[in-house]
Design a protein around this motif. Structure first.
Motif, mmCIF file in Angstrom:
data_model
loop_
_atom_site.group_PDB
_atom_site.id
_atom_site.type_symbol
_atom_site.label_atom_id
_atom_site.label_comp_id
_atom_site.label_asym_id
_atom_site.label_seq_id
_atom_site.Cartn_x
_atom_site.Cartn_y
_atom_site.Cartn_z
ATOM 1 N N VAL A 42 0.858 -1.137 0.008
ATOM 2 C CA VAL A 42 0.094 -0.030 0.036
ATOM 3 C C VAL A 42 1.036 1.231 -0.004
ATOM 4 N N PHE A 43 0.635 1.892 -0.960
ATOM 5 C CA PHE A 43 1.704 3.333 -1.099
ATOM 6 C C PHE A 43 0.879 4.608 -1.426
ATOM 7 N N GLY A 44 1.131 5.524 -0.819
ATOM 8 C CA GLY A 44 0.702 6.906 -1.008
ATOM 9 C C GLY A 44 1.741 7.825 -0.592
ATOM 10 N N SER A 45 1.780 8.955 -1.421
ATOM 11 C CA SER A 45 2.446 10.253 -1.134
ATOM 12 C C SER A 45 1.642 11.378 -0.573
ATOM 13 N N GLY A 46 2.491 12.273 -0.146
ATOM 14 C CA GLY A 46 1.843 13.343 0.359
ATOM 15 C C GLY A 46 0.664 13.180 1.271
ATOM 16 N N THR A 74 6.220 12.482 2.914
ATOM 17 C CA THR A 74 4.839 12.655 3.452
ATOM 18 C C THR A 74 4.828 13.387 4.769
ATOM 19 N N PHE A 75 6.025 13.562 5.263
ATOM 20 C CA PHE A 75 6.093 14.411 6.699
ATOM 21 C C PHE A 75 6.412 15.961 6.085
ATOM 22 N N HIS A 76 5.170 16.631 6.388
ATOM 23 C CA HIS A 76 5.231 18.041 5.954
ATOM 24 C C HIS A 76 4.460 18.967 7.021
ATOM 25 N N ASN A 77 4.528 18.271 8.188
ATOM 26 C CA ASN A 77 4.096 19.172 9.324
ATOM 27 C C ASN A 77 4.599 20.271 9.639
ATOM 28 N N ASN A 83 12.344 19.743 6.050
ATOM 29 C CA ASN A 83 11.509 18.719 5.996
ATOM 30 C C ASN A 83 10.109 19.403 5.727
ATOM 31 N N GLY A 84 10.128 20.565 5.120
ATOM 32 C CA GLY A 84 8.710 21.151 4.709
ATOM 33 C C GLY A 84 8.083 20.812 3.405
ATOM 34 N N GLN A 85 6.874 21.235 3.076
ATOM 35 C CA GLN A 85 6.142 20.878 2.276
ATOM 36 C C GLN A 85 6.612 20.986 0.749
ATOM 37 N N ARG A 86 7.312 22.158 0.497
ATOM 38 C CA ARG A 86 7.804 22.431 -0.717
ATOM 39 C C ARG A 86 8.898 21.213 -1.161
ATOM 40 N N GLN A 87 9.742 20.855 -0.287
ATOM 41 C CA GLN A 87 10.525 19.833 -0.556
ATOM 42 C C GLN A 87 9.672 18.278 -0.912
ATOM 43 N N MET A 89 6.544 18.126 -2.029
ATOM 44 C CA MET A 89 5.944 18.342 -3.376
ATOM 45 C C MET A 89 6.975 18.049 -4.491
ATOM 46 N N PHE A 90 8.116 18.774 -4.508
ATOM 47 C CA PHE A 90 9.194 18.453 -5.293
ATOM 48 C C PHE A 90 9.477 17.034 -5.489
ATOM 49 N N LEU A 91 9.829 16.272 -4.582
ATOM 50 C CA LEU A 91 10.370 14.968 -4.342
ATOM 51 C C LEU A 91 9.323 13.964 -4.931
ATOM 52 N N GLU A 92 7.967 14.358 -4.866
ATOM 53 C CA GLU A 92 7.092 13.759 -5.329
ATOM 54 C C GLU A 92 6.991 13.581 -6.859
ATOM 55 N N ASN A 93 7.688 14.350 -7.623
ATOM 56 C CA ASN A 93 7.653 14.385 -8.906
ATOM 57 C C ASN A 93 9.061 14.023 -9.484
ATOM 58 N N VAL A 94 10.070 13.308 -8.636
ATOM 59 C CA VAL A 94 11.477 12.972 -9.156
ATOM 60 C C VAL A 94 11.595 11.702 -9.760
ATOM 61 N N SER A 95 11.655 11.483 -11.198
ATOM 62 C CA SER A 95 11.671 10.264 -11.786
ATOM 63 C C SER A 95 12.562 9.251 -11.122
ATOM 64 N N GLY A 96 12.396 8.244 -10.932
ATOM 65 C CA GLY A 96 13.426 7.192 -10.549
ATOM 66 C C GLY A 96 13.389 6.766 -9.044
ATOM 67 N N LEU A 97 12.572 7.586 -8.179
ATOM 68 C CA LEU A 97 12.699 7.514 -6.985
ATOM 69 C C LEU A 97 11.796 6.115 -6.434
ATOM 70 N N ALA A 98 10.597 5.724 -7.333
ATOM 71 C CA ALA A 98 9.861 4.463 -7.205
ATOM 72 C C ALA A 98 10.648 3.438 -7.367
ATOM 73 N N GLU A 99 11.696 3.450 -8.356
ATOM 74 C CA GLU A 99 12.429 2.248 -8.350
ATOM 75 C C GLU A 99 13.002 2.036 -7.463
ATOM 76 N N ARG A 100 13.782 3.158 -6.552
ATOM 77 C CA ARG A 100 14.808 3.154 -5.688
ATOM 78 C C ARG A 100 13.977 2.599 -4.382
ATOM 79 N N ILE A 101 12.832 2.725 -4.334
ATOM 80 C CA ILE A 101 11.870 2.365 -3.153
ATOM 81 C C ILE A 101 11.821 0.725 -3.120
#
Length: 263
Positions: A42-46, A74-77, A83-87, A89-101
């Motif tokens: 089960v995966f979800g970002s944001g 997911t940690f943007h409290n 560890n803020g929201q801008r980062q 949201m940026f990482l959520e659109n980095v190609s290749g991260l899913a394969e690393r996970i």
């Protein structure tokens, strides 16, 4: 405004109910995975992380799920700063991260996956689904269909989460998610995807519990002491966590064996 929001939520119930056949299919796939001794990823970002935690582990839930939650996504409290929201949201659109996970897990065609993204347009959730399918894992996508259909994918090829799904479920929330228009305010408030998503998650969970029980493998449900008694509740918690550990161990047992350095 309260009445308006609650009425919109009642409409979400109707939307979920119209998907009963799809919910039953998802539950059956998940049951097949769990009965095979494997896990549903089960995966979800944001804010979709909320749905991951709604599935497992919490009261009324049971083992068989592998909650994949990346803190960087997911940690943007803190909202701003480190560890803020801008980062996130940026990482959520980095190609290749899913394969690393997913490099961390030994996946099997007996596994299934639930990938959650309200827009279905961010790169990491899309690539997670794509990577699962490459490995023969059936993917259930939980999106907000109307919002996704009218949104633009962040992927260069324009493909969305729904393009890598074997089954699509819809939260029923509107475009933009927020459901209440306040007089004098030019933008709506009060999102609905969390409500619709939780309805879907728990509908699947209930049907899945029935399937597992009828198959002779009733799930070990995390249950409050006030319901089951303190001793029984403790037994269930310990047994459920132990089962989770044993299932998870299978996902690590063969990881990287071909790359091990032998002395």
């Amino acid at each position: 405004m309260i009445d308006s929001y609650l009425e919109k939520c009642r409409q979400l119930i109707d939307t979920v109910e119209r998907q009963t056949t799809q919910l039953q299919q998802a539950a059956q796939w998940f049951a097949d995975t769990i009965l095979a001794g494997r896990m549903v990823h089960v995966f979800g970002s944001g804010h979709s992380r909320i749905m991951v935690e709604e599935m497992w582990p919490r009261y009324g839930s049971f083992p068989g799920f592998n909650p994949i939650v990346e803190l960087s996504l997911t940690f943007h409290n803190l909202v701003v700063g480190a560890n803020g929201q801008r980062q996130a949201m940026f990482l959520e659109n980095v190609s290749g991260l899913a394969e690393r996970i997913l490099r961390n897990y030994d996946l099997s065609e007996q596994d299934t996956a639930l990938v959650i993204s309200s827009s279905g347009c961010n790169v990491v959730p899309i690539e997670m689904a794509e990577e699962f399918q490459k490995r023969g894992v059936k993917v259930v996508a939980l999106i907000t269909k109307e919002h996704s259909d009218r949104s633009t994918s962040k992927r260069q090829d324009g493909l969305k989460l729904s393009d890598f799904a074997d089954l699509i479920l819809d939260t029923g929330a509107p475009v933009g998610d927020a459901m209440v228009s306040v007089p004098g305010l030019d933008t709506p408030v009060a999102p609905g995807s969390t409500v619709g998503g939780a309805l879907i998650i728990n509908s699947i969970k209930a049907e899945l519990a029935r399937l597992l029980t009828e198959a002779g493998h009733p799930p070990k449900v995390l249950t409050a002491g006030v319901v089951a008694g303190s001793e029984r509740a403790t037994e269930l918690f310990e047994a459920a966590y132990d089962e989770h550990a044993h299932r998870l161990a299978k996902l690590y047992a063969q990881v990287g064996k071909s790359t091990l350095v032998r002395g």
